[in-house]
Design an enzyme around this catalytic site. Structure first.
Site, PDB file in Angstrom:
ATOM      1  N   CYS A  75      30.536  28.827 -30.066  1.00  0.00           N
ATOM      2  CA  CYS A  75      30.577  27.451 -29.299  1.00  0.00           C
ATOM      3  C   CYS A  75      31.329  26.470 -28.562  1.00  0.00           C
ATOM      4  CB  CYS A  75      28.756  27.264 -29.254  1.00  0.00           C
ATOM      5  SG  CYS A  75      28.287  25.646 -28.211  1.00  0.00           S
ATOM      6  N   CYS A  78      30.186  22.968 -27.759  1.00  0.00           N
ATOM      7  CA  CYS A  78      29.674  22.281 -28.504  1.00  0.00           C
ATOM      8  C   CYS A  78      30.901  21.174 -29.579  1.00  0.00           C
ATOM      9  CB  CYS A  78      28.210  22.994 -30.430  1.00  0.00           C
ATOM     10  SG  CYS A  78      27.556  24.246 -29.141  1.00  0.00           S
ATOM     11  N   ASP A  79      31.244  22.335 -29.393  1.00  0.00           N
ATOM     12  CA  ASP A  79      32.643  21.748 -30.473  1.00  0.00           C
ATOM     13  C   ASP A  79      34.688  21.887 -30.049  1.00  0.00           C
ATOM     14  OD1 ASP A  79      31.171  22.325 -32.785  1.00  0.00           O
ATOM     15  OD2 ASP A  79      31.891  24.336 -32.583  1.00  0.00           O
TER      16      ASP A  79
END
Length: 252
Positions: A75, A78-79
């Site tokens: 992701c 997300c990261d």
């Protein structure tokens, strides 16, 4: 994500919900309602909400599991911010891979796209954006052979599928896998309508499935957004749809 889930569970139990951790073996339609079998235990209900999610497809490399969340992720949104001014690699050749590669250039100093073919599967628009980005480089006809590092990602080895030549990218600190997701819906195959990948099909903008009393939400039915906030939104819709269904049963 986990903190949001914890708060939502606390709120649900505060209002009377009961939480049990069991592996569901089967869900069967009965004359009135449903039977959920978990080993030798049976639960009966008038409605079922399927919120089983989806799992990212992995590369199948040795030691891959222990590095998830430690430099290996699926992701970018997300990261990505954790890899500011670093060299990262992304595996894939579809729209998602190109979208995430372009997104990662906001943070990373360099993004290497590793694709097993000599052309992308992504749309022309997505390809054009990626090719035009100076931070993105491509390794064609290639696949990740191994990930270096015991605790965190400290590099990767890449194999050329045509020549067999191995290349080590020692400065790669993040590996993003964008080769698709698999919805956790095998339990409902042959029972609920799904697309070719396994995402449950719902009716219109509702969470209703083609089986009365069964509703689907989150990543089990969403192949596009796959975000915590959108999953929570469809979860709310499923709860409301189930409530309306129960009200109609009482009035019938």
């Amino acid at each position: 994500g986990p903190e949001l889930m914890m708060h939502m569970q606390e709120q649900a139990t505060k209002f009377g919900a009961r939480v049990e951790y069991k592996k569901v073996d089967s869900v069967q339609k009965k004359e009135h309602g449903f039977s959920i079998l978990c080993g030798d235990q049976e639960y009966e209900s008038e409605t079922v909400i399927v919120a089983t999610g989806a799992a990212p497809r992995h590369l199948g490399l040795e030691g891959e599991e222990k590095l998830i969340g430690h430099g290996l992720t699926s992701c970018a949104t997300c990261d990505g911010a954790f890899f500011r001014n670093q060299h990262v690699a992304i595996v894939g050749g579809g729209d998602t891979a190109m979208e995430e590669a372009t997104f990662l250039t906001k943070f990373a100093s360099k993004v290497t796209v590793i694709h097993r073919r000599d052309e992308l599967r992504a749309s022309k628009a997505m390809q054009s954006r990626a090719f035009a980005n100076e931070k993105i480089e491509f390794m064609w006809n290639s696949e990740v052979e191994g990930v270096l590092g015991d605790q965190v990602v400290e590099g990767i080895t890449v194999k050329n599928r045509n020549t067999g030549e191995l290349t080590t990218l020692e400065d790669v600190t993040g590996l993003f896998v964008a080769i698709g997701h698999k919805p956790n819906t095998d339990l409902f195959k042959g029972v609920l309508s799904m697309d070719e990948v396994g995402y449950i099909q719902t009716k219109g903008q509702s969470t209703k499935t083609d089986l009365d009393g069964v509703f689907a939400c989150g990543d089990a039915m969403d192949s596009v957004y796959r975000q915590a906030v959108t999953a929570a939104g469809t979860g709310c819709k499923a709860a409301l749809d189930a409530e309306h269904y129960l009200t109609e049963l009482e009035l019938a």
